[in-house]
Design a protein around this motif. Structure first.
Motif, PDB file in Angstrom:
ATOM      1  N   ASP A 286       0.968  -1.176   0.094  1.00 25.55           N
ATOM      2  CA  ASP A 286       0.041   0.030  -0.211  1.00 25.55           C
ATOM      3  C   ASP A 286       0.851   1.327  -0.138  1.00 25.55           C
ATOM      4  OD1 ASP A 286      -2.774  -1.327   0.825  1.00 25.55           O
ATOM      5  OD2 ASP A 286      -1.025  -2.236   1.793  1.00 25.55           O
ATOM      6  N   GLN A 287       1.670   1.493  -0.970  1.00 25.54           N
ATOM      7  CA  GLN A 287       2.698   2.414  -1.090  1.00 25.54           C
ATOM      8  C   GLN A 287       2.063   3.676  -1.844  1.00 25.54           C
ATOM      9  OE1 GLN A 287       6.312   1.857  -2.867  1.00 25.54           O
ATOM     10  NE2 GLN A 287       7.308   3.458  -1.929  1.00 25.54           N
ATOM     11  N   GLY A 288       1.852   3.556  -3.137  1.00 20.60           N
ATOM     12  CA  GLY A 288       1.481   4.681  -3.867  1.00 20.60           C
ATOM     13  C   GLY A 288       2.438   6.011  -4.116  1.00 20.60           C
ATOM     14  N   VAL A 289       2.075   7.038  -4.323  1.00 17.76           N
ATOM     15  CA  VAL A 289       3.034   8.030  -4.594  1.00 17.76           C
ATOM     16  C   VAL A 289       2.748   9.378  -3.489  1.00 17.76           C
ATOM     17  CG1 VAL A 289       3.805   9.866  -6.135  1.00 17.76           C
ATOM     18  CG2 VAL A 289       2.916   7.552  -6.925  1.00 17.76           C
ATOM     19  N   SER A 290       3.798   9.696  -2.665  1.00 14.07           N
ATOM     20  CA  SER A 290       3.455  10.618  -1.490  1.00 14.07           C
ATOM     21  C   SER A 290       4.837  10.872  -0.873  1.00 14.07           C
ATOM     22  CB  SER A 290       2.400  10.059  -0.631  1.00 14.07           C
ATOM     23  OG  SER A 290       2.970   9.078   0.055  1.00 14.07           O
ATOM     24  N   LYS A 291       4.878  12.051  -0.326  1.00  9.70           N
ATOM     25  CA  LYS A 291       6.228  12.296   0.491  1.00  9.70           C
ATOM     26  C   LYS A 291       6.331  10.925   1.798  1.00  9.70           C
ATOM     27  CE  LYS A 291       5.820  17.312   0.335  1.00  9.70           C
ATOM     28  NZ  LYS A 291       5.760  18.440   1.100  1.00  9.70           N
TER      29      LYS A 291
ATOM     30  N   CYS B 281       0.747   1.372  -6.983  1.00 11.46           N
ATOM     31  CA  CYS B 281       0.776   2.735  -7.477  1.00 11.46           C
ATOM     32  C   CYS B 281      -0.483   3.527  -7.202  1.00 11.46           C
ATOM     33  CB  CYS B 281       1.213   3.027  -8.934  1.00 11.46           C
ATOM     34  SG  CYS B 281       0.294   2.631 -10.052  1.00 11.46           S
ATOM     35  N   TYR B 282      -1.556   2.746  -7.395  1.00 10.46           N
ATOM     36  CA  TYR B 282      -2.986   3.383  -7.230  1.00 10.46           C
ATOM     37  C   TYR B 282      -3.582   4.146  -8.241  1.00 10.46           C
ATOM     38  CZ  TYR B 282      -3.020   2.108  -2.279  1.00 10.46           C
ATOM     39  OH  TYR B 282      -3.287   1.478  -0.865  1.00 10.46           O
ATOM     40  N   ALA B 283      -2.903   3.541  -9.631  1.00 14.03           N
ATOM     41  CA  ALA B 283      -3.426   4.128 -10.891  1.00 14.03           C
ATOM     42  C   ALA B 283      -5.078   4.081 -10.768  1.00 14.03           C
ATOM     43  CB  ALA B 283      -2.625   3.629 -11.990  1.00 14.03           C
TER      44      ALA B 283
ATOM     45  N   PHE C 243       5.070   6.678  -9.799  1.00 14.91           N
ATOM     46  CA  PHE C 243       5.746   5.789  -8.793  1.00 14.91           C
ATOM     47  C   PHE C 243       6.900   5.162  -9.138  1.00 14.91           C
ATOM     48  CE2 PHE C 243       6.101   1.101  -7.926  1.00 14.91           C
ATOM     49  CZ  PHE C 243       5.964   1.388  -6.657  1.00 14.91           C
ATOM     50  N   LEU C 244       6.968   4.980 -10.477  1.00 19.19           N
ATOM     51  CA  LEU C 244       8.550   4.205 -11.003  1.00 19.19           C
ATOM     52  C   LEU C 244       9.709   5.237 -10.747  1.00 19.19           C
ATOM     53  CD1 LEU C 244       7.537   2.456 -14.106  1.00 19.19           C
ATOM     54  CD2 LEU C 244       8.065   1.564 -11.864  1.00 19.19           C
ATOM     55  N   LYS C 245       9.381   6.650 -11.106  1.00 17.40           N
ATOM     56  CA  LYS C 245      10.246   7.729 -10.644  1.00 17.40           C
ATOM     57  C   LYS C 245      10.539   7.807  -9.336  1.00 17.40           C
ATOM     58  CE  LYS C 245      11.017  12.753 -11.598  1.00 17.40           C
ATOM     59  NZ  LYS C 245      12.517  12.398 -12.178  1.00 17.40           N
ATOM     60  N   GLN C 246       9.651   7.925  -8.565  1.00 17.41           N
ATOM     61  CA  GLN C 246       9.728   7.780  -7.216  1.00 17.41           C
ATOM     62  C   GLN C 246      10.632   6.862  -6.629  1.00 17.41           C
ATOM     63  OE1 GLN C 246       6.368   8.188  -3.840  1.00 17.41           O
ATOM     64  NE2 GLN C 246       6.595   6.235  -4.399  1.00 17.41           N
ATOM     65  N   ASN C 247      10.583   5.566  -6.889  1.00 16.18           N
ATOM     66  CA  ASN C 247      11.261   4.600  -6.464  1.00 16.18           C
ATOM     67  C   ASN C 247      12.446   3.998  -7.146  1.00 16.18           C
ATOM     68  OD1 ASN C 247       9.388   3.964  -4.320  1.00 16.18           O
ATOM     69  ND2 ASN C 247       7.832   3.297  -5.978  1.00 16.18           N
ATOM     70  N   GLU C 248      12.991   4.802  -8.008  1.00 17.70           N
ATOM     71  CA  GLU C 248      14.004   4.359  -8.949  1.00 17.70           C
ATOM     72  C   GLU C 248      15.466   4.382  -7.923  1.00 17.70           C
ATOM     73  OE1 GLU C 248      16.832   6.330 -12.446  1.00 17.70           O
ATOM     74  OE2 GLU C 248      14.833   7.083 -11.907  1.00 17.70           O
TER      75      GLU C 248
ATOM     76  N   ASN D 278      -5.983  -5.366  -4.561  1.00 16.05           N
ATOM     77  CA  ASN D 278      -7.271  -4.874  -5.303  1.00 16.05           C
ATOM     78  C   ASN D 278      -7.051  -3.642  -6.133  1.00 16.05           C
ATOM     79  OD1 ASN D 278      -7.103  -3.704  -2.219  1.00 16.05           O
ATOM     80  ND2 ASN D 278      -8.561  -2.597  -3.209  1.00 16.05           N
ATOM     81  N   HIS D 279      -6.133  -2.646  -5.733  1.00 16.63           N
ATOM     82  CA  HIS D 279      -6.090  -1.368  -6.506  1.00 16.63           C
ATOM     83  C   HIS D 279      -5.029  -1.720  -7.925  1.00 16.63           C
ATOM     84  CE1 HIS D 279      -7.781   1.867  -4.276  1.00 16.63           C
ATOM     85  NE2 HIS D 279      -7.565   1.093  -3.336  1.00 16.63           N
ATOM     86  N   ASP D 280      -4.471  -2.752  -8.062  1.00 17.08           N
ATOM     87  CA  ASP D 280      -3.609  -3.480  -9.150  1.00 17.08           C
ATOM     88  C   ASP D 280      -4.494  -4.092 -10.127  1.00 17.08           C
ATOM     89  OD1 ASP D 280      -1.442  -2.275  -7.675  1.00 17.08           O
ATOM     90  OD2 ASP D 280      -1.366  -3.990  -6.745  1.00 17.08           O
TER      91      ASP D 280
END
Length: 376
Positions: free
Chosen positions: A54-59, A83-85, A105-110, A124-126
């Motif tokens: 449950d990561q997603g994109v955030s600070k 990523c919660y697209a 997401f991919l940029k954040q986790n690079e 479920n969000h995938d």
């Protein structure tokens, strides 16, 4: 873009760069783009892996990445809801959907993924229904996962691998979820049959077996427990004496006592040791990866290292096959923490194999720890 690398040596560090016309990664001005990774050793040795869902994109998600890197893990397990697209998470074409979140997401986790392998499974969000009947086209397009499962096309989140003295099994819990039934039964029972066979094979060759998937078998937070997971998979976990189960779905950290036959087989307070051959299995919800946090039922206040509050019983529920909720009062909820966090596991081999399991808050503080030893 995917690049397959063959004939790699075990226990070896490899350096690589990605270039294009006009950019040579070997040029002095671009050498900061060179990254590295290390292959698995030939013989079992001590190693660390990390996990959350449950990561997603955030600070908060990016801050968790910083904590992951500091643990120097051999790899990272992601227990789904990547990523919660897909905003709504129902696996329906009517769900809100924005594929740009994959890029973010991919940029954040690079910073992590450039050197630490990410082993993901599906939440479920995938289930992005725009792509295919199962909705996994987005995942297939962006990840190269092991094809060691039963069908890498229809269930890319189901596979297994061995690292050192530990076998890992990733599962697609959308296949058995009573709560969110968009993909319920979509493998026709093949995944569960494969799971039975694979756990049996691993049990003969490794010291420990770790299973990770999205929907919770045991949790008291907002989504609570999924009756489908319990009905289909828990008998197999008990049969093969799985050593540790890691879930996401509920955006908290929660950890059970050792559970045997649906009840507490042995209390496992913070700092304790447990033996799956005797006590049962500890289930960990590591859903504090970065998405908005949940809470706990009234009366079940947070209980963690430095703030220990034992609660004899907690009122919660589980999802039934009819998508109704069935109330239950439980005694297995041992440690609870409402905050962004991740799991760190140190696997040791040798004369006394063990898994040292810790939960870390975003400030690096240890909020829980326990140890798994077999036959000890």
């Amino acid at each position: 873009m995917h690049a397959a690398l063959d004939d790699l040596l075990p226990g070896t560090t490899y350096y690589y760069g990605v270039g294009h016309d006009g950019l040579d990664p070997a040029a002095p001005e671009h050498r900061s783009t060179i990254a590295s990774f290390r292959t698995a050793p030939t013989r079992p040795e001590k190693f660390v892996f990390t996990a959350f869902g449950d990561q997603g994109v955030s600070k908060a998600a990016a801050a968790n990445d910083d904590i992951v890197l500091k643990q120097n893990p051999a790899f990272h397990l992601h227990a789904g809801d990547i990523c919660y697209a897909d905003v709504n998470g129902r696996g329906d074409r009517a769900d809100g959907y924005d594929p740009a979140y994959w890029d973010l997401f991919l940029k954040q986790n690079e910073q992590v993924a450039r050197s630490v392998p990410w082993m993901v499974t599906t939440g479920n969000h995938d289930m992005e229904a725009w792509y295919s009947p199962e909705g996994y086209g987005g995942q297939l397009a962006r990840w190269s996962l092991p094809d060691s499962g039963f069908d890498a096309r229809t269930a890319p989140g189901a596979y297994s691998f061995v690292y050192g003295n530990v076998g890992f099994v990733a599962l697609d819990a959308n296949d058995v979820s009573y709560e969110i039934p968009a993909n319920l039964g979509h493998t026709g029972g093949k995944q569960t049959a494969w799971l039975d066979d694979r756990l049996g094979e691993l049990r003969k060759t490794v010291d420990f077996v770790v299973v990770f998937f999205h929907h919770c078998a045991y949790s008291t937070s907002s989504h609570a427990s999924d009756g489908g997971v319990r009905a289909q998979w828990l008998p197999l976990f008990a049969k093969h004496q799985v050593d540790l189960v890691i879930n996401g779905h509920n955006h908290v950290y929660e950890r059970t006592d050792a559970i045997k036959g649906g009840e507490v087989g042995r209390r496992v307070p913070i700092g304790a040791s447990t033996d799956p051959t005797r006590d049962g299995i500890v289930y960990v919800t590591a859903g504090g990866g970065g998405k908005d946090l949940y809470g706990f039922p009234a009366g079940a206040k947070e209980s963690y290292e430095g703030h220990v509050r034992d609660v004899d019983s907690v009122d919660t529920f589980q999802w039934t096959k009819s998508r109704a909720t069935k109330a239950e009062t439980v005694e297995w909820s041992r440690v609870r923490y409402r905050g962004f966090s991740l799991l760190k596991v140190e696997a040791e081999s040798g004369s006394t194999p063990r898994l040292r399991v810790s939960a870390l808050a975003q400030n690096g503080e240890r909020i829980d720890h326990f140890e798994v030893r077999r036959g000890g």
